[in-house]
Design an enzyme around this catalytic site. Structure first.
Site, short mmCIF file in Angstrom:
data_model
loop_
_atom_site.label_atom_id
_atom_site.label_comp_id
_atom_site.label_asym_id
_atom_site.label_seq_id
_atom_site.Cartn_x
_atom_site.Cartn_y
_atom_site.Cartn_z
N ARG A 156 0.84 -1.21 0.00
CA ARG A 156 0.00 0.00 0.00
C ARG A 156 0.86 1.25 0.00
O ARG A 156 1.82 1.35 0.75
CB ARG A 156 -0.89 0.02 1.25
CG ARG A 156 -1.39 -1.32 1.66
CD ARG A 156 -2.08 -1.31 3.02
NE ARG A 156 -3.23 -0.44 3.07
CZ ARG A 156 -3.89 -0.17 4.19
NH1 ARG A 156 -3.49 -0.69 5.35
NH2 ARG A 156 -4.93 0.62 4.16
N HIS A 167 -15.78 6.65 -4.67
CA HIS A 167 -14.72 7.53 -5.18
C HIS A 167 -15.26 8.94 -5.44
O HIS A 167 -14.69 9.94 -5.01
CB HIS A 167 -14.13 6.94 -6.46
CG HIS A 167 -13.11 7.82 -7.09
ND1 HIS A 167 -13.42 8.72 -8.08
CD2 HIS A 167 -11.80 7.98 -6.83
CE1 HIS A 167 -12.33 9.38 -8.42
NE2 HIS A 167 -11.33 8.95 -7.68
N ARG A 225 -9.25 49.35 -9.09
CA ARG A 225 -8.68 49.61 -10.44
C ARG A 225 -9.61 50.59 -11.14
O ARG A 225 -10.68 50.22 -11.60
CB ARG A 225 -8.63 48.32 -11.24
CG ARG A 225 -7.84 47.20 -10.58
CD ARG A 225 -8.01 45.97 -11.46
NE ARG A 225 -7.33 44.81 -10.94
CZ ARG A 225 -7.88 43.95 -10.09
NH1 ARG A 225 -9.11 44.13 -9.64
NH2 ARG A 225 -7.20 42.91 -9.68
N ARG A 270 -6.01 53.06 -7.20
CA ARG A 270 -4.88 53.07 -8.13
C ARG A 270 -5.23 53.91 -9.35
O ARG A 270 -6.29 53.75 -9.94
CB ARG A 270 -4.55 51.65 -8.57
CG ARG A 270 -3.40 51.65 -9.57
CD ARG A 270 -3.08 50.29 -10.10
NE ARG A 270 -4.15 49.81 -10.96
CZ ARG A 270 -4.15 48.59 -11.51
NH1 ARG A 270 -3.18 47.75 -11.22
NH2 ARG A 270 -5.13 48.22 -12.29
N GLU A 318 5.82 46.69 -8.35
CA GLU A 318 5.51 45.63 -9.31
C GLU A 318 6.57 45.53 -10.40
O GLU A 318 6.44 44.77 -11.35
CB GLU A 318 4.12 45.84 -9.91
CG GLU A 318 3.87 47.24 -10.43
CD GLU A 318 2.42 47.49 -10.79
OE1 GLU A 318 1.68 46.52 -11.02
OE2 GLU A 318 2.03 48.67 -10.84
N GLY A 346 2.21 44.58 -6.13
CA GLY A 346 1.35 44.12 -7.22
C GLY A 346 2.00 42.87 -7.78
O GLY A 346 2.75 42.91 -8.74
N ASP A 383 1.96 41.63 -11.75
CA ASP A 383 2.99 42.21 -12.61
C ASP A 383 4.38 41.87 -12.12
O ASP A 383 5.28 41.59 -12.91
CB ASP A 383 2.82 43.73 -12.69
CG ASP A 383 1.96 44.14 -13.88
OD1 ASP A 383 2.28 43.69 -14.99
OD2 ASP A 383 0.99 44.88 -13.68
N CYS A 426 -1.55 43.07 -3.24
CA CYS A 426 -2.86 43.11 -3.87
C CYS A 426 -2.92 42.28 -5.14
O CYS A 426 -3.85 42.38 -5.92
CB CYS A 426 -3.29 44.55 -4.15
SG CYS A 426 -2.21 45.36 -5.33
P1 ADP Z 1 -6.23 3.74 -0.40
O1 ADP Z 1 -5.13 4.60 0.12
O2 ADP Z 1 -6.57 3.99 -1.80
O3 ADP Z 1 -7.40 3.72 0.54
P2 ADP Z 1 -5.38 1.30 0.81
O4 ADP Z 1 -3.93 0.98 0.88
O5 ADP Z 1 -5.96 1.81 2.05
O6 ADP Z 1 -5.63 2.26 -0.41
O7 ADP Z 1 -6.05 -0.06 0.38
C1 ADP Z 1 -7.11 -0.27 -0.49
C2 ADP Z 1 -8.09 -1.23 0.13
O8 ADP Z 1 -7.48 -2.46 0.49
C3 ADP Z 1 -8.71 -0.67 1.39
O9 ADP Z 1 -10.06 -1.00 1.42
C4 ADP Z 1 -7.97 -1.38 2.47
O10 ADP Z 1 -8.71 -1.49 3.64
C5 ADP Z 1 -7.70 -2.74 1.84
N1 ADP Z 1 -6.51 -3.37 2.42
C6 ADP Z 1 -5.26 -2.86 2.40
N2 ADP Z 1 -4.41 -3.65 3.06
C7 ADP Z 1 -5.12 -4.69 3.51
C8 ADP Z 1 -4.79 -5.86 4.29
N3 ADP Z 1 -3.56 -6.07 4.72
N4 ADP Z 1 -5.78 -6.71 4.56
C9 ADP Z 1 -7.04 -6.48 4.10
N5 ADP Z 1 -7.41 -5.42 3.38
C10 ADP Z 1 -6.47 -4.52 3.08
MG MG Z 2 0.04 45.90 -12.20
MG MG Z 3 -7.35 3.32 2.41
#
Ligand code: ADP
Ligand code: MG
Ligand code: MG
Length: 875
Positions: free
Chosen positions: A92, A454, A560, A616, A745, A766, A769, A831
């Site tokens: 990770r 996401h 201005r 100004r 400036e 400024g 500039d 500014c």
């Molecule tokens: P991000 O930073 O994108 O969240 P992570 O490193 O946290 O990525 O991991 C992505 C996913 O994988 C997360 O849901 C995390 O909980 C899971 N995960 C990471 N490491 C483990 C592990 N050792 N066991 C189980 N799940 C893991």
């Molecule tokens: Mg200027």
């Molecule tokens: Mg994570």
């Protein structure tokens, strides 16, 4: 010898810079005695070293990694590739600052055909074993070899179709085994080599991939948007696996100790049974709300509630956690201070103060000033909203109001926004590739995904309105249309979404400006209490000035005046002035403009209620004011009693090769003193009037002469400004103080500031500039090559947005050091655009400026940033 690798138990939360956020917190949780699968962290310095060594892991680092694999095997009692008890790990990434979705994680590393069979036998759960393996091949191929997720997703979909099932979890062990085989074939096909079987080879491949991902385009964009330096690097965490995909007494979840959208106290999150890793946020299956976990996993849930309490008290902040339940037992995989909406941030900070966990100063320091932006931007007009009938509802994933035209791809969002359209990005679900498009959109609407999807997480981070998981939408991404509530929406149709309630509306709903009240007001009051820097605004109109006052501006740092000339009734007189042949004719034309200017200035003083107003004098080249189309030129010629050719000749004569370095700024006042004289009269007369009407105000105009590079220029212009002003004051028979200062400036002005300070009552940097002149490139053209500069790592930021402290900043410091001793009363501000940028504000505080001035909507941001700078300086 440098230590490049740390066991979790060797680290702690204070080692964030070295271990990254994830690593430092895994170490801290280990020290707190929480159930964390053990492992080790390769430091951010190792990442930097990897780049220094030409993208290679050197022998010293390798040796330490190998040593820590053995240590990890001892701690866990498992071994890589072992036939009895094989070790499987996750790899990770984790930078100092969290970068959600930016870096890629690999799970179940250590598997090969032998090991799969071993764990299938040992666990008597072949389905799980093969599920792990196919996931591993998929992630490894995607992240390490960049084969592309798409192929694998297609293979899975084909398999599901063949078996007549809808969900991944319905696939059997044999199906998954077959898939794993197909995946490996796909890999070989694309890469031209067999999928690696040796766990150590896999591990090194993964570690390098994490290091590499620090430099991927998405990460570079995210860093630029979030002020994260490239030099920090990312750490790599190697952690033994906890399995949430072993069956129905397993699962994985994410949760917050407080609601990240509203800030309300209480556990908030989602849990998915028989799942691993990102399943819960990927929106493929809909997870259950965290509270429901209490019924299905009572013990793990009770443990988790305790862990939450421990963590929140320990970090004294809202926590965002990832965890997994393996056969009913809880494992903690991550914790961090949770990302939150601006609204939630304010509420949480106030609540923590009320709960006695944080001081006011700490609360102020907790708020990211850049996030305030969302709160200052329009919300739906309440009356219009009441009348509007929602046509659908998703999750209110990131608050705010958004309306605009529907687009279906991130690329379209960007392209449409670039040509000035307001768009709402509608997607099945978003992925990290969509970030730039999300940024360009007013809001984001997704069909799939929960509150932690996401789209939701990234939108909240950006302070962008987002409604996620509206399953009622029947999406047809390919043909750029969708159906909702019986109506088909096409690209370009208008839609409005409410990120607070999750409501979706057909068409446009009008929006209104936001106000500072409630928790926002409390935080801002604390900010004002702790800051030293004053905050002014750049405002050219009374409307802007009033808005800025509402938002807390303590003066105008830049008005201005030229913006006042463009209005219909004045531009004619101004053009007459430009085309005049003699000083007398010019004066006659200027006399027509004088009353307008005077009433403009009067309205500004009134809006500012006795607070300082810096005006100004005319700055841009005159060429900007004359008509360039023949029809317009003809009209002007007729009005002036001149021939078209004469007017054309005048316009031609004003053309310059390089107008930004041409006849502008104080050079205009030198050649046409009557312009500066007229402006002086307007400033002084307006001030006298307002002072008369409001005896309790202290009206003290600040006249600012632009673009001075030599003391003699200032002296020359100042002389007739002072003569004119004094004559006006004497004629009115009143007492009025005023100041004459200059904008710094031009680099030469900064370098000779000791001379200039003798004549100037104030300096105002400024920096637009000044940046342009210091770098020697035009701010209007820099956009063309800045991207190439980012790619080449020459620049990490746009110097016009974020002050170049090393160069431009040095000139500012030089000017202060030279100027202040010559004139102890000299007051100094900034500014340029930078006046509202938090890191630049911090710099301004450090070098001892008296105020920053920024656009009205940035005023609260600057107030907060100024307080944070003062608090940090004290600590
Ligand atoms: P991000 O930073 O994108 O969240 P992570 O490193 O946290 O990525 O991991 C992505 C996913 O994988 C997360 O849901 C995390 O909980 C899971 N995960 C990471 N490491 C483990 C592990 N050792 N066991 C189980 N799940 C893991
Ligand atoms: Mg200027
Ligand atoms: Mg994570």
């Amino acid at each position: 010898m440098n230590k490049w690798v740390y066991l979790f138990k060797e680290g702690n939360a204070d080692m964030r810079n070295l271990l990254g956020g994830k690593g430092a917190n895994l170490a801290e949780m280990t020290n707190l005695g929480l159930p964390v699968p053990q492992g080790f962290t390769i430091t951010t310095e190792a990442c930097t070293q990897y780049y220094e060594d030409g993208r290679e892991i050197n022998d010293e680092i390798k040796a330490q990694i190998d040593e820590h694999i053995i240590k990890m095997e001892e701690i866990t009692g498992k071994k890589f590739g072992d036939k009895q008890n094989p070790l499987l790990v996750s790899v990770r990434s984790g930078a100092r600052a969290s970068m959600p979705g930016m870096m890629d994680t690999i799970l179940n590393l250590g598997l090969n055909e032998d090991v799969v069979n071993t764990i299938a036998d040992l666990s008597k759960n072949p389905r799980w074993a093969w599920d792990c393996y196919r996931r591993f091949i998929q992630m490894y191929s995607d992240v390490v070899m960049e084969v592309g997720k798409k192929y694998f997703e297609e293979l899975i979909d084909q398999m599901k179709e063949k078996r007549g099932v809808k969900q991944d979890v319905e696939l059997t062990a044999d199906d998954l085994k077959e898939l794993a085989g197909q995946f490996k074939a796909e890999y070989k096909d694309k890469i031209g080599a067999d999928f690696p079987d040796d766990p150590k080879e896999q591990l090194y491949g993964a570690i390098k991939a994490v290091f590499r991902s620090w430099d991927n385009p998405r990460a570079n964009v995210y860093r630029r948007d979030n002020d994260i330096p490239y030099s920090w690097g990312t750490a790599v965490n190697v952690q033994s696996m906890a399995f949430g995909n072993m069956g129905d007494d397993c699962g994985t979840g994410v949760a917050f100790t407080r609601d990240p959208a509203t800030g309300n106290k209480g556990l908030f999150g989602e849990f998915l049974t028989n799942a691993q890793g990102e399943d819960v946020v990927a929106g493929v299956r809909t997870p259950m709300p965290i509270a429901q976990m209490a019924e299905q996993f009572p013990e793990a849930y009770a443990d988790f509630v305790k862990v939450c309490d421990v963590l929140e008290k320990h970090y004294r902040d809202m926590q965002d956690m990832e965890f997994t339940v393996e056969n009913g037992k809880l494992y903690m995989l991550q914790c961090r201070n949770g990302k939150r909406t601006a609204q939630a941030a304010l509420k949480i900070a106030c609540d923590l103060v009320d709960e006695g966990m944080r001081t006011e100063e700490e609360a102020v320091a907790m708020i990211d000033p850049r996030n305030l932006d969302t709160l200052l931007h329009p919300q739906f007009d309440a009356a219009a909203l009441k009348k509007a009938q929602p046509i659908g509802k998703g999750l209110g994933a990131s608050p705010g109001a958004a309306c605009g035209k529907i687009v279906f791809t991130a690329e379209d969002a960007e392209a449409w926004a670039n040509r000035g359209e307001k768009v709402v990005l509608v997607r099945l679900e978003t992925s990290p590739e969509d970030i730039t498009g999300m940024k360009s959109a007013q809001g984001i609407l997704t069909v799939r995904g929960g509150m932690t999807s996401h789209a939701a997480v990234v939108a909240r981070g950006m302070g962008k309105c987002c409604v996620s998981g509206c399953g009622e939408i029947a999406m047809d991404e390919e043909n750029k249309k969708f159906t909702l509530a019986g109506k088909t929406f096409h690209e370009g149709d208008f839609i409005s979404i409410d990120g607070t309630t999750g409501n979706i509306y057909d068409g446009l709903i009008p929006t209104v400006d936001a106000t500072i009240a409630g928790e926002f007001g409390r935080i801002m009051a604390w900010a004002d209490k702790y800051r030293r820097l004053r905050v002014r605004t750049n405002a050219d109109t009374p409307t802007d000035a009033k808005k800025a006052r509402e938002l807390g501006a303590e003066g105008i740092g830049l008005c201005r005046t030229e913006h006042m000339f463009f209005e219909e009734d004045r531009i004619a007189a101004f053009r007459e002035m430009i085309c005049a042949d003699t000083a007398e004719a010019r004066e006659k034309a200027l006399d027509k403009i004088l009353p307008y200017q005077q009433s403009d200035f009067k309205a500004l003083y009134e809006a500012l209620e006795g607070n300082p107003v810096t005006i100004r004098f005319l700055d841009p080249p005159l060429h900007e004011f004359v008509p360039h189309e023949e029809a317009e030129q003809k009209k002007l010629a007729d009005a002036l009693g001149k021939s078209l050719d004469e007017v054309k000749a005048i316009v031609e004569g004003l053309k310059e090769f390089n107008p930004m370095m041409g006849h502008r700024g104080c050079r205009l006042a030198v050649t046409y003193p009557e312009i500066a004289k007229m402006q002086t009269k307007a400033v002084i007369r307006a001030a006298i009037e307002v002072q008369k009407e409001h005896a309790d105000w202290n009206v003290k105009p600040e006249i600012m002469i632009p673009l001075v590079g030599d003391i003699k220029e200032l002296k020359y212009v100042k002389k007739f400004v002072v003569e004119t002003a004094d004559a006006e004051i004497e004629a009115a028979g009143v007492k009025l103080e005023y100041e004459v200062g200059t904008m710094i400036e031009i680099p030469r002005a900064a370098l000779t500031a000791d001379e200039i300070a003798k004549e100037a009552d104030f300096f105002c940097f400024g920096t637009n500039d000044l940046t342009q002149m210091t770098f020697g490139f035009s701010r209007d053209d820099a956009g063309k090559f800045l991207d190439a500069y980012y790619d080449a790592k020459i620049f990490e930021n746009d110097p016009f947005a974020k002050l170049d402290q090393d160069g431009v900043g040095k000139l500012m410091e030089t000017a202060l050091k030279l100027g202040k001793p010559e004139n102890p009363k000299l007051h100094c501000g900034i500014c340029g655009e930078h006046g509202g940028d938090p890191t630049s504000v911090e710099f301004c505080n450090k070098i001892g400026l008296d105020y920053v001035s920024c656009s009205p909507f940035r005023v609260p941001i600057a107030r907060l940033a100024a307080a944070q700078a003062a608090i940090a300086q004290k600590a």
